[in-house]
Structures are given as structure tokens and as C-alpha cells.
Design an enzyme around this catalytic site. Structure first.
Site, mmCIF file in Angstrom:
data_model
loop_
_atom_site.group_PDB
_atom_site.id
_atom_site.type_symbol
_atom_site.label_atom_id
_atom_site.label_comp_id
_atom_site.label_asym_id
_atom_site.label_seq_id
_atom_site.Cartn_x
_atom_site.Cartn_y
_atom_site.Cartn_z
ATOM 1 C CG HIS A 161 -1.893 0.991 1.413
ATOM 2 N ND1 HIS A 161 -1.615 2.293 1.771
ATOM 3 C CD2 HIS A 161 -3.230 0.934 1.241
ATOM 4 C CE1 HIS A 161 -2.744 2.980 1.820
ATOM 5 N NE2 HIS A 161 -3.735 2.172 1.508
ATOM 6 C CG ASP A 189 0.656 -2.067 6.104
ATOM 7 O OD1 ASP A 189 -0.258 -2.135 6.953
ATOM 8 O OD2 ASP A 189 0.513 -1.539 4.987
ATOM 9 C CD GLN A 200 -6.804 -4.307 4.510
ATOM 10 O OE1 GLN A 200 -7.721 -4.993 4.983
ATOM 11 N NE2 GLN A 200 -7.012 -3.085 4.042
ATOM 12 C CE LYS A 251 -7.134 0.102 6.577
ATOM 13 N NZ LYS A 251 -7.801 0.486 5.353
ATOM 14 C CB CYS A 266 -3.598 3.337 -1.535
ATOM 15 S SG CYS A 266 -4.862 4.539 -1.189
HETATM 16 N N1 PMP Z 1 -1.745 -0.522 4.577
HETATM 17 C C1 PMP Z 1 -2.717 -1.287 4.086
HETATM 18 C C2 PMP Z 1 -2.398 -2.692 3.651
HETATM 19 C C3 PMP Z 1 -4.013 -0.786 4.003
HETATM 20 O O1 PMP Z 1 -4.986 -1.537 3.494
HETATM 21 C C4 PMP Z 1 -4.276 0.535 4.449
HETATM 22 C C5 PMP Z 1 -5.662 1.128 4.373
HETATM 23 N N2 PMP Z 1 -6.262 1.060 3.121
HETATM 24 C C6 PMP Z 1 -3.213 1.278 4.958
HETATM 25 C C7 PMP Z 1 -1.967 0.720 5.020
HETATM 26 C C8 PMP Z 1 -3.403 2.685 5.430
HETATM 27 O O2 PMP Z 1 -4.200 2.745 6.543
HETATM 28 P P1 PMP Z 1 -4.727 4.150 7.118
HETATM 29 O O3 PMP Z 1 -5.355 4.853 5.947
HETATM 30 O O4 PMP Z 1 -5.708 3.757 8.152
HETATM 31 O O5 PMP Z 1 -3.561 4.881 7.647
#
Ligand code: PMP
Length: 409
Positions: free
Chosen positions: A123, A200, A203, A226, A366
């Protein structure tokens, strides 16, 4: 098992509504989850009874707020099995947590010629902080390849992680490909070369049991929103020795020990990294979300979601023109399924699904380098959580077929 999970749905008032005259089927959980009444009530209770600033006041409300905030930290510690609660730093979310590590540990430990290893499935929040750090430091950013079916290529990881590596930054679970990566093995590879591993967990933590000691990660980031908690609260876990050696991320109130005219010293971890007034209600909401998830059991959640994926995947693959990205069978798959329908842009597909009450995400998620790697501009994505049912999946399949008919694709 279904029955127990069917009851869960009643705890989420938002799900009880119609969208475009159809019952809402919320399948955008990888973007954010909905919140159970218990979490909403807990935050209202806090604001109605205990609201005060933390760590500052000796008055009763101040003490209550501090106690509840620190109790939430303890719940997070237990939930991810951190050795000590001071290894849990409250942040705004995964993005904030990862930026913190890049700006402090990264800034202090990466030099010209060093290497930072990421993967093609990251991401942007676990990519751009490292990309920009590499640019600032004249370090090299290296990408671990994916296998043909969209899993992390562990043989390539072994090649890419070398004595030059300072940081390995990898998603525990992908927000696009529906795979969980072997972080424990990657941690071993990183540690063999004295590099640190940053995972990270955005998920992963909402969907499966996570034990940071067992994974042996140095840093681990995730978001509250999440996993049933509010937006604006997240966590950075870090091993205490590393955190102690790092400089603060931001400067201001409550992160200091002594401030003199021309210099200052810092307080202990974790507060050294929590400058200024914190999202106390958010942390308390996260604590309640953890109670809620723990009550169901993270292993039960992982199994239930596996059952949903097992149900959904063959049904999706049966529809002519549907391409699913990532592994084509449910083994090692988590509750995220990205797909496309031939000759239809995913945005049009998502808009059509919404007409049938089904909320999915469409876009690059993203993860633009991954889209390029997969040779697509965007995908649709259905992502499941504890309140979803096989009936939701039936409605998704019905809506895709409906869109096919409508657009004649
Ligand atoms: N890493 C992953 C794998 C994600 O799915 C997300 C959220 N889409 C993020 C990072 C970023 O999370 P946040 O927008 O809550 O900071």
C-alpha cells in the site's frame, strides 16, 4: 457458526438500511469497517462522564481519562501479545505509524548505499515513506517480486535481503491480492543480516490472531478504523530497545522530561512518541473494539471469513468475463477479493453494484505500482468482515450479473 455470526449483524445499526431501495450489503471493509453499538456507546459514555485531558491533571476526571487511556493501551498489548505496554504507541493510524518509523528510525539508521526492501504489493503508506527516505539518504529501494498467482516470492525475498539491507517493510496481509505473507520467515531473513522488519498489519490485525513476539517483528503498524474502532486512532508496536534509542517524531506537550531555554530532554516510551493532546476517546473506542473481537475470538473470525471466501471465490470465477487477482483458490486467502469484469471499467461496475445496494471499492487501492505490475489500471474489490453473510455474497453475484446484462458485456 453462521448463526452466531448472523446475530453479530444486529450489533451494527448502520447495516440496517436500504441503499437505492435495496438492503445495504457492505463489502468495503478493507477500506474501513463499520462500528458496533458497543463501541459507539463506549465513546459517548466517555465523553458524557470522564472527558478530560490525560497525564496532566490531578483532578478526578483527569485521572479517570488517564486511567482509561492507559487501560486501552494494555488491551492492545494483550491483543497483539507485546511484551510490555510501553511498546504500544497510539498514533492516528497505519499511515502515521509507518511515517513515524521512517522519520525516526529510518532517518537515524539509513545511509547512502544502504538498501530498503519492500514488495510490489505494498500500500502507498508502506511504500512512499521508504521511497522518500531512500531518496533523502541516497539509499536503494528494492522490490520483492510476486509469484504468478500473486503471492510474495519468498525465494526472491531471500535474494533481495542482504548485508546491505537496513529495513525490510512488508504488508502482513495485502489489501488487493488477498494473501497473508509469512512475516515470521521474513523477520528471520532480515535479522540474519541485522536489518529490522517493519510489518504493515492494517489488513491482518482485524482478521486473524496476531502475535508480535511470535512473528518477531521489530515494528508493527495497524489502524483502529478497520477493526470496528473509530477513525483517527491506530497503533505502532515497536520493540522497546529500538523505541528507546529513537528520537521523538514530533515535539510539544507531554513528550518532554525537562525543557530549558536552549535544550530539552524527553520522557520515557511510549509517551515520548505521543506529543500533544491525544485521541483519548478513539483509544478507548479501540479498547472496546478489542473486547468485542476478543469475545468472538480472532481464530473464529479467521475461520468464518475463510468460509465466506470459499463460498464467494468459485461463484465469482464462474461468471464469464470475471478475472480475480491473486491466488485462484482459497488456500492462504484472506477476506479481500479484487476482480474485474471484461470490457467494463471497475468504477462503472462499482456504480452498478451500488444500484443493487452492494458497496465495493473500485480504483487502484493506493497500490499503483501493484496495478502496474498486474497490468491493470484499477480493479473492483469486495472485502468481507464478521457481519457479512453468504446472502451478502449472493447479492454481490446477482448484482455483477445484473451489471453484465445492463452494460451488455
Ligand atoms: N496498509 C494497508 C495494507 C491498508 O490496506 C491501508 C488502508 N487502506 C493502509 C496501510 C493505510 O491505513 P490508514 O489509511 O488507516 O492509515
Amino acid at each position: 457458526m453462521d448463526n452466531k455470526f448472523l446475530k453479530i449483524r444486529n450489533d451494527f445499526p448502520i447495516l440496517n438500511q436500504k441503499v437505492n431501495n435495496e438492503p445495504l450489503v457492505y463489502l468495503d471493509n478493507a477500506a474501513t469497517s463499520q462500528k458496533p453499538q458497543a463501541v459507539l456507546d463506549e465513546m459517548v459514555r466517555y465523553y458524557q462522564n470522564d472527558n478530560a485531558n490525560t497525564h496532566r491533571s490531578v483532578h478526578t476526571l483527569g485521572e479517570r481519562a488517564t486511567e482509561e487511556y492507559e487501560a486501552a493501551r494494555g488491551k492492545v498489548q494483550k491483543f497483539i501479545n507485546a511484551k510490555e505496554s510501553r511498546e504500544v504507541i497510539f498514533t492516528k493510524g497505519t499511515t502515521d505509524s509507518l511515517n513515524l518509523v521512517a522519520a525516526t528510525y529510518g532517518e537515524e539508521n539509513v545511509s547512502a548505499g544502504d538498501e530498503i526492501v519492500v514488495s510490489y504489493m505494498e500500500h502507498h503508506s508502506n511504500l512512499i515513506p521508504w521511497q522518500q527516505l531512500a531518496l533523502r539518504k541516497h539509499a536503494t529501494l528494492k522490490y520483492i517480486e510476486l509469484t504468478a498467482d500473486g503471492q510474495l516470492d519468498m525465494a526472491d525475498a531471500e535474494q533481495k535481503i542482504t548485508v546491505k539491507t537496513k529495513i525490510v517493510a512488508i504488508a502482513h496481509a495485502s489489501n488487493v491480492l488477498g494473501v497473508t505473507n509469512d512475516i515470521q520467515k521474513l523477520a528471520q531473513m532480515a535479522h540474519l543480516h541485522n536489518a529490522v522488519i517493519v510489518a504493515d498489519g492494517a489488513q491482518a490485525v482485524p482478521h486473524q490472531p496476531v502475535d508480535v513476539q511470535n512473528l518477531d517483528v521489530d515494528f508493527y503498524a495497524f489502524s483502529g478504523h478497520k477493526m470496528l474502532a473509530p477513525m483517527g486512532i491506530g497503533v505502532l508496536y515497536g520493540k522497546s530497545d529500538l523505541l528507546k534509542a529513537m528520537s521523538p517524531y514530533q515535539y510539544g506537550g507531554e513528550m518532554i522530561d525537562f525543557v530549558e531555554k536552549y535544550q530539552s530532554t524527553w520522557t520515557d516510551i511510549p509517551w515520548k512518541f505521543e506529543a500533544g493532546t491525544q485521541n483519548v476517546a478513539g483509544a478507548i473506542g479501540l479498547g472496546k473494539a478489542i473486547d468485542y473481537l476478543t469475545e468472538i475470538g480472532m481464530q473464529n473470525i479467521a475461520e468464518y471469513e475463510k468460509h465466506l471466501v470459499e463460498y464467494a471465490l468459485p461463484k465469482l470465477l464462474e461468471i464469464p468475463g470475471v478475472t480475480v487477482y491473486g491466488p485462484q483458490n482459497q488456500i492462504n486467502r484472506n477476506a479481500v477479493i479484487s476482480f474485474n469484469l471484461k470490457n467494463l471499467h471497475p468504477h462503472d461496475l462499482a456504480t452498478a453494484l451500488d444500484m443493487d445496494g452492494v458497496a465495493v471499492r473500485a480504483g487502484h487501492h493506493c497500490a499503483q505500482p501493484l496495478m502496474k505490475y498486474l497490468n491493470v489500471v484499477a480493479t473492483a474489490r469486495a472485502s468481507f468482515y464478521i457481519y457479512n453473510t453468504v446472502e451478502d455474497i449472493d447479492q454481490l453475484i446477482y448484482a455483477i450479473k445484473d451489471a453484465k446484462e445492463f452494460f451488455k458485456v
